[in-house]
Design a protein around this motif. Structure first.
Motif, PDB file in Angstrom:
ATOM      1  N   ASN A 341       0.842  -1.200   0.000  1.00  0.00           N
ATOM      2  CA  ASN A 341       0.000   0.000   0.000  1.00  0.00           C
ATOM      3  C   ASN A 341       0.878   1.251   0.000  1.00  0.00           C
ATOM      4  OD1 ASN A 341      -2.291  -1.533   0.045  1.00  0.00           O
ATOM      5  ND2 ASN A 341      -2.870  -1.045   2.154  1.00  0.00           N
ATOM      6  N   VAL A 342       0.459   2.241  -0.750  1.00  0.00           N
ATOM      7  CA  VAL A 342       1.198   3.502  -0.822  1.00  0.00           C
ATOM      8  C   VAL A 342       0.605   4.532   0.127  1.00  0.00           C
ATOM      9  CG1 VAL A 342       1.928   5.374  -2.354  1.00  0.00           C
ATOM     10  CG2 VAL A 342       1.825   3.027  -3.216  1.00  0.00           C
ATOM     11  N   GLY A 343      -0.702   4.451   0.330  1.00  0.00           N
ATOM     12  CA  GLY A 343      -1.383   5.419   1.187  1.00  0.00           C
ATOM     13  C   GLY A 343      -1.053   5.253   2.657  1.00  0.00           C
ATOM     14  N   ARG A 361     -14.087 -13.556   5.745  1.00  0.00           N
ATOM     15  CA  ARG A 361     -12.988 -12.625   5.477  1.00  0.00           C
ATOM     16  C   ARG A 361     -13.353 -11.735   4.302  1.00  0.00           C
ATOM     17  NH1 ARG A 361      -8.539 -17.311   5.145  1.00  0.00           N
ATOM     18  NH2 ARG A 361     -10.405 -18.501   4.644  1.00  0.00           N
ATOM     19  N   TYR A 362     -12.864 -10.501   4.351  1.00  0.00           N
ATOM     20  CA  TYR A 362     -13.160  -9.540   3.293  1.00  0.00           C
ATOM     21  C   TYR A 362     -11.872  -8.846   2.865  1.00  0.00           C
ATOM     22  CZ  TYR A 362     -17.851 -10.023   5.363  1.00  0.00           C
ATOM     23  OH  TYR A 362     -19.020 -10.519   5.864  1.00  0.00           O
ATOM     24  N   GLU A 363     -11.954  -8.212   1.680  1.00  0.00           N
ATOM     25  CA  GLU A 363     -10.842  -7.390   1.217  1.00  0.00           C
ATOM     26  C   GLU A 363     -11.400  -6.061   0.717  1.00  0.00           C
ATOM     27  OE1 GLU A 363      -7.257  -9.107  -0.772  1.00  0.00           O
ATOM     28  OE2 GLU A 363      -7.980  -7.918  -2.480  1.00  0.00           O
ATOM     29  N   LEU A 364     -10.895  -4.978   1.296  1.00  0.00           N
ATOM     30  CA  LEU A 364     -11.314  -3.635   0.929  1.00  0.00           C
ATOM     31  C   LEU A 364     -10.323  -3.072  -0.085  1.00  0.00           C
ATOM     32  CD1 LEU A 364     -13.068  -1.062   1.389  1.00  0.00           C
ATOM     33  CD2 LEU A 364     -11.443  -0.451   3.201  1.00  0.00           C
ATOM     34  N   THR A 365     -10.841  -2.604  -1.226  1.00  0.00           N
ATOM     35  CA  THR A 365     -10.000  -2.018  -2.275  1.00  0.00           C
ATOM     36  C   THR A 365     -10.461  -0.596  -2.563  1.00  0.00           C
ATOM     37  OG1 THR A 365      -9.673  -4.194  -3.289  1.00  0.00           O
ATOM     38  CG2 THR A 365      -9.157  -2.269  -4.635  1.00  0.00           C
ATOM     39  N   PHE A 366      -9.505   0.321  -2.583  1.00  0.00           N
ATOM     40  CA  PHE A 366      -9.820   1.712  -2.916  1.00  0.00           C
ATOM     41  C   PHE A 366      -9.405   1.999  -4.351  1.00  0.00           C
ATOM     42  CE2 PHE A 366      -8.290   6.133  -3.336  1.00  0.00           C
ATOM     43  CZ  PHE A 366      -9.499   6.790  -3.144  1.00  0.00           C
ATOM     44  N   THR A 367     -10.349   2.577  -5.112  1.00  0.00           N
ATOM     45  CA  THR A 367     -10.075   3.005  -6.477  1.00  0.00           C
ATOM     46  C   THR A 367     -10.365   4.492  -6.563  1.00  0.00           C
ATOM     47  OG1 THR A 367     -10.733   0.836  -7.324  1.00  0.00           O
ATOM     48  CG2 THR A 367     -10.575   2.641  -8.913  1.00  0.00           C
ATOM     49  N   ALA A 368      -9.362   5.240  -6.975  1.00  0.00           N
ATOM     50  CA  ALA A 368      -9.537   6.687  -7.060  1.00  0.00           C
ATOM     51  C   ALA A 368     -10.616   7.024  -8.097  1.00  0.00           C
ATOM     52  CB  ALA A 368      -8.200   7.343  -7.421  1.00  0.00           C
ATOM     53  N   PRO A 369     -11.417   8.077  -7.888  1.00  0.00           N
ATOM     54  CA  PRO A 369     -11.205   9.045  -6.801  1.00  0.00           C
ATOM     55  C   PRO A 369     -11.908   8.701  -5.490  1.00  0.00           C
ATOM     56  CG  PRO A 369     -12.880   9.863  -8.301  1.00  0.00           C
ATOM     57  CD  PRO A 369     -12.396   8.571  -8.885  1.00  0.00           C
ATOM     58  N   ALA A 370     -12.993   7.896  -5.545  1.00  0.00           N
ATOM     59  CA  ALA A 370     -13.741   7.700  -4.296  1.00  0.00           C
ATOM     60  C   ALA A 370     -14.570   6.419  -4.314  1.00  0.00           C
ATOM     61  CB  ALA A 370     -14.638   8.904  -4.038  1.00  0.00           C
ATOM     62  N   THR A 371     -13.966   5.323  -4.750  1.00  0.00           N
ATOM     63  CA  THR A 371     -14.683   4.046  -4.787  1.00  0.00           C
ATOM     64  C   THR A 371     -14.073   3.091  -3.764  1.00  0.00           C
ATOM     65  OG1 THR A 371     -15.204   4.308  -7.130  1.00  0.00           O
ATOM     66  CG2 THR A 371     -15.347   2.082  -6.221  1.00  0.00           C
ATOM     67  N   TYR A 372     -14.930   2.567  -2.904  1.00  0.00           N
ATOM     68  CA  TYR A 372     -14.490   1.633  -1.863  1.00  0.00           C
ATOM     69  C   TYR A 372     -15.266   0.334  -2.050  1.00  0.00           C
ATOM     70  CZ  TYR A 372     -12.885   6.014   0.245  1.00  0.00           C
ATOM     71  OH  TYR A 372     -12.289   7.230   0.475  1.00  0.00           O
ATOM     72  N   ILE A 402     -12.017   5.465   9.244  1.00  0.00           N
ATOM     73  CA  ILE A 402     -10.706   5.971   8.827  1.00  0.00           C
ATOM     74  C   ILE A 402     -10.218   6.893   9.943  1.00  0.00           C
ATOM     75  CG2 ILE A 402      -9.431   7.156   7.011  1.00  0.00           C
ATOM     76  CD1 ILE A 402     -11.864   6.576   5.156  1.00  0.00           C
ATOM     77  N   ASP A 403      -9.398   6.358  10.824  1.00  0.00           N
ATOM     78  CA  ASP A 403      -8.957   7.125  11.988  1.00  0.00           C
ATOM     79  C   ASP A 403      -7.954   8.205  11.613  1.00  0.00           C
ATOM     80  OD1 ASP A 403     -10.600   5.786  13.674  1.00  0.00           O
ATOM     81  OD2 ASP A 403      -9.092   4.362  14.383  1.00  0.00           O
ATOM     82  N   SER A 404      -7.134   7.934  10.604  1.00  0.00           N
ATOM     83  CA  SER A 404      -6.145   8.929  10.184  1.00  0.00           C
ATOM     84  C   SER A 404      -5.617   8.565   8.804  1.00  0.00           C
ATOM     85  CB  SER A 404      -4.986   9.001  11.186  1.00  0.00           C
ATOM     86  OG  SER A 404      -4.294   7.758  11.238  1.00  0.00           O
ATOM     87  N   GLY A 405      -4.871   9.499   8.191  1.00  0.00           N
ATOM     88  CA  GLY A 405      -4.238   9.236   6.916  1.00  0.00           C
ATOM     89  C   GLY A 405      -5.214   9.263   5.749  1.00  0.00           C
ATOM     90  N   SER A 406      -4.714   8.838   4.596  1.00  0.00           N
ATOM     91  CA  SER A 406      -5.524   8.877   3.375  1.00  0.00           C
ATOM     92  C   SER A 406      -5.199   7.693   2.485  1.00  0.00           C
ATOM     93  CB  SER A 406      -5.271  10.184   2.618  1.00  0.00           C
ATOM     94  OG  SER A 406      -3.894  10.286   2.270  1.00  0.00           O
ATOM     95  N   PHE A 407      -6.129   7.398   1.575  1.00  0.00           N
ATOM     96  CA  PHE A 407      -5.960   6.304   0.622  1.00  0.00           C
ATOM     97  C   PHE A 407      -5.241   6.786  -0.634  1.00  0.00           C
ATOM     98  CE2 PHE A 407      -9.545   4.814   3.120  1.00  0.00           C
ATOM     99  CZ  PHE A 407      -9.383   3.439   3.162  1.00  0.00           C
ATOM    100  N   VAL A 408      -4.562   5.833  -1.270  1.00  0.00           N
ATOM    101  CA  VAL A 408      -4.009   6.043  -2.607  1.00  0.00           C
ATOM    102  C   VAL A 408      -4.582   4.953  -3.498  1.00  0.00           C
ATOM    103  CG1 VAL A 408      -1.898   5.988  -3.999  1.00  0.00           C
ATOM    104  CG2 VAL A 408      -1.896   7.162  -1.803  1.00  0.00           C
ATOM    105  N   ASP A 409      -4.823   5.309  -4.751  1.00  0.00           N
ATOM    106  CA  ASP A 409      -5.427   4.371  -5.693  1.00  0.00           C
ATOM    107  C   ASP A 409      -4.738   3.002  -5.649  1.00  0.00           C
ATOM    108  OD1 ASP A 409      -7.251   3.837  -7.961  1.00  0.00           O
ATOM    109  OD2 ASP A 409      -5.373   3.582  -9.063  1.00  0.00           O
TER     110      ASP A 409
END
Length: 638
Positions: A341-343, A361-372, A402-409
């Motif tokens: 992860n880069v974010g 079990r699950y896997e969360l994937t973030f796709t820019a700009p705002a897809t979870y 999201i307690d802190s930080g940010s996501f990257v694509d």
């Protein structure tokens, strides 16, 4: 002529001697692992012409061959891989079956004891001794869940140790095969002893993984594991190893190192013991841990919520019996961040409704700009989550914060809502008076919309002049559209103009309650918060939890969650036993075929021994006869 007889006899003696040596070697190596039967090929010497006739000149051993069937050996390796994989799977699943059916039976027994104690408390709700028994039963249930998690952790460590041990042995075999290849290349693969050692090592290697053998013109053999991982190329040996798991460090990954480059490989595709152990760990052991954690969350949430609905012996609203389900002790390991992860996002999973949890079990994937996107790793179903502020909603009974930080694509996170909850559950109630056996009476008006519900939060002041008790009930008319409420006494007289409130709580007349609404409406609720030590209303409600379908979206009781896991593991163990029987039959067939061709048959070798001994004696007799003829001829001319 006598000279020719001597030469013929000599060749016969030497040939018989060689045959005896080969036969003796076969007999003495009958129990040697990997030994292949050898045979001496005996042929006639070229005939000699004397006059108009051709006469034989004797015999010699043209070659000593090793009986080897490439196809049969390949089938044996395949059978060995299959049976070793089945044995490893059967062993691990049997251990799990014993763990859940024998050691783990204290969990359903603990649930039964707790419900039995609550039934007794319902008979005498103010008895301190019975209350102590209820807390003791709750504590024993928590301890049983803790111990089960500990046993599962032990299984995880043992399995990882076995994986490490196998990778180390594979590397040792790889080095030995490299050395053997180096020696074989010197003699173009003609050293039968080295070939036997080579095949014995390859056969052992096939226990741990599928093995592909590539013969080389030099007499050496290159070895690949699972058709994709090169272990030996000529005299050069590569290596495999282990590294920490990603995103969960305790779930070791297997690596392959070639020329300084290390790659992550999938051992499940390689089969054998290595593949079986990794598959057991990832598919059965981790899932069992999550399902036991799901049960722990269900127990803690159900009893904490039930106790919060009643009055304790001090007339206060009940507090938690068990650790809160979102306490740090019960939420460790719910989120795993992948190493690439880069974010910088730091996530936390909050359980909102334990009854909807699936134990998956699950896997969360973030796709820019705002897809979870949240993918269920068992079913493959992908659910888009909705971002509300810093909270992602839409999970099965849980939300992601999201307690802190940010996501990257491209950032990904493993989500395990029930991870290690069984390790964190504890009884935190220390005062037996804290069990809330009594209950308030809250009556919804018959004309309500059905969109609104209320839950008691606390008793703030029973001495308040308008505190609602029997005969002096209070009715709250709540407008969830405008967030206002008006209160009426038992005669329907308003106690004041409508007042605003800040959702979800309303505090008035000595008590506080929460308002939950699905849509704007005006609804009425009547409160009677009378308290009597002999009231058993809530104790009865808590005892009825034994039959309530609280889990898996209303399809399972608390006990069902454990029993379903137990049944699944038992079913897998049974299937593994059947698979093992089939694999053993296939392996036995392949083994017998190899033995029929390459193995040593003592009866056959004993017969050969007698036959070649007789040939030796007969050839020796020819030498004697030739000598006598020569002596007779020599004496006749004296």
């Amino acid at each position: 002529m006598a000279s020719d007889l001597l030469n013929i006899a000599r060749s016969g003696v030497l040939a018989a001697q060689s045959q005896l040596a080969v036969t003796s070697n076969n007999i003495t190596n009958v129990n040697t692992q990997g030994y292949h039967r050898q045979v001496a090929e005996q042929v006639s010497l070229d005939h000699q012409r004397l006059g108009s006739n051709f006469y034989g000149a004797g015999t010699y051993i043209s070659d000593v061959k090793r009986i080897y069937n490439h196809y049969a050996e390949r089938e044996l390796r395949i059978g060995q891989t299959s049976v070793s994989e089945a044995q490893a799977t059967h062993t691990k699943l049997n251990e799990m079956d014993q763990l859940f059916s024998q050691i783990g039976k204290s969990i359903p027994q603990g649930l039964n004891d707790l419900f039995s104690g609550l039934n007794s408390l319902a008979d005498i709700p103010d008895d301190l001794g019975i209350r102590g028994n209820v807390l003791g039963a709750a504590d024993q249930l928590a301890i049983s869940l803790n111990q089960m998690q500990s046993h599962l952790d032990g299984q995880m460590k043992q399995t990882n140790d076995q994986i490490v041990g196998i990778t180390e042995r594979i590397n040792e075999i790889g080095k030995e095969l490299g050395h053997i290849n180096e020696e074989l290349m010197k003699f173009q693969g003609e050293d039968m002893g080295l070939l036997d050692k080579q095949d014995a090592l390859i056969q052992e290697l096939s226990q741990y993984s599928q093995v592909n053998v590539i013969p080389l013109d030099t007499g050496a053999k290159s070895i690949m594991l699972g058709g994709a991982v090169m272990l030996v190329s000529g005299e050069v040996s590569m290596s495999i190893g282990t590294t920490t798991g990603d995103p969960y460090p305790e779930e070791l990954r297997v690596t392959s190192s070639i020329a300084g480059v290390t790659l992550i490989i999938d051992p499940i595709q390689m089969g054998g013991q290595l593949g079986a152990l990794v598959e057991f760990r990832d598919e059965t052991l981790v899932q069992a841990q999550l399902e036991v954690g799901q049960l722990a969350l269900g127990v803690a949430d159900a009893f904490n919520q039930a106790n919060a609905q009643g009055f304790d012996l001090n007339g206060e609203m009940g507090q938690n019996i068990f650790t809160d389900i979102n306490d740090a002790a019960m939420s460790f390991g719910r989120v795993g961040s992948f190493g690439n992860n880069v974010g910088t996002a730091n996530l936390r999973v909050n359980i909102d409704d334990s009854s909807v949890l699936t134990g998956e079990r699950y896997e969360l994937t973030f796709t820019a700009p705002a897809t979870y996107d949240l993918e269920d790793m068992t079913t493959g179903v992908v659910t888009p989550l909705t971002l509300n502020g810093t909270q992602l909603d839409g999970g099965d009974g849980f939300s992601i914060h999201i307690d802190s930080g940010s996501f990257v694509d491209g950032d990904k996170f493993a989500i395990r809502p029930s991870s290690r909850a069984a390790a964190g559950i504890n009884v935190i109630m220390t005062d037996v008076k804290g069990i809330a056996a009594a209950a308030p009476i809250i009556t919804a008006d018959a004309g309500n919309s059905g969109n609104t519900s209320v839950d008691m939060v606390s008793i703030d002041d029973r001495t308040n002049a308008n505190f609602p008790i029997a005969g002096s009930e209070l009715t709250f008319e709540i407008n969830t559209t405008t967030n206002t409420f008006e209160v009426f006494d038992e005669n329907g007289v308003s106690l004041g103009a409508a007042a605003p409130y800040t959702p979800p709580s309303i505090s008035a007349y000595g008590f506080t309650f929460d308002v939950t609404t699905a849509a704007g409406a005006t609804d009425r609720f009547t409160f009677d918060l009378s308290f009597a030590p002999g009231d058993n209303t809530n104790a009865i409600s808590m005892a009825k939890l034994s039959e309530a379908k609280l889990m898996n979206s209303g399809s399972s009781t608390l006990a069902d969650v454990y029993e379903e896991t137990n049944l699944v593991i038992g079913g897998k163990a049974k299937a593994a036993s059947v698979a093992l029987g089939s694999s053993e039959a296939v392996f036995s067939q392949a083994y017998n075929r190899v033995q029929s061709e390459s193995g040593v048959n003592l009866d056959e070798e004993a017969g050969n021994l007698i036959r070649f001994q007789q040939a030796y004696q007969a050839s020796a007799r020819i030498m004697t006869t030739a000598t006598e003829i020569f002596d007779t001829l020599f004496n006749s001319v004296r």
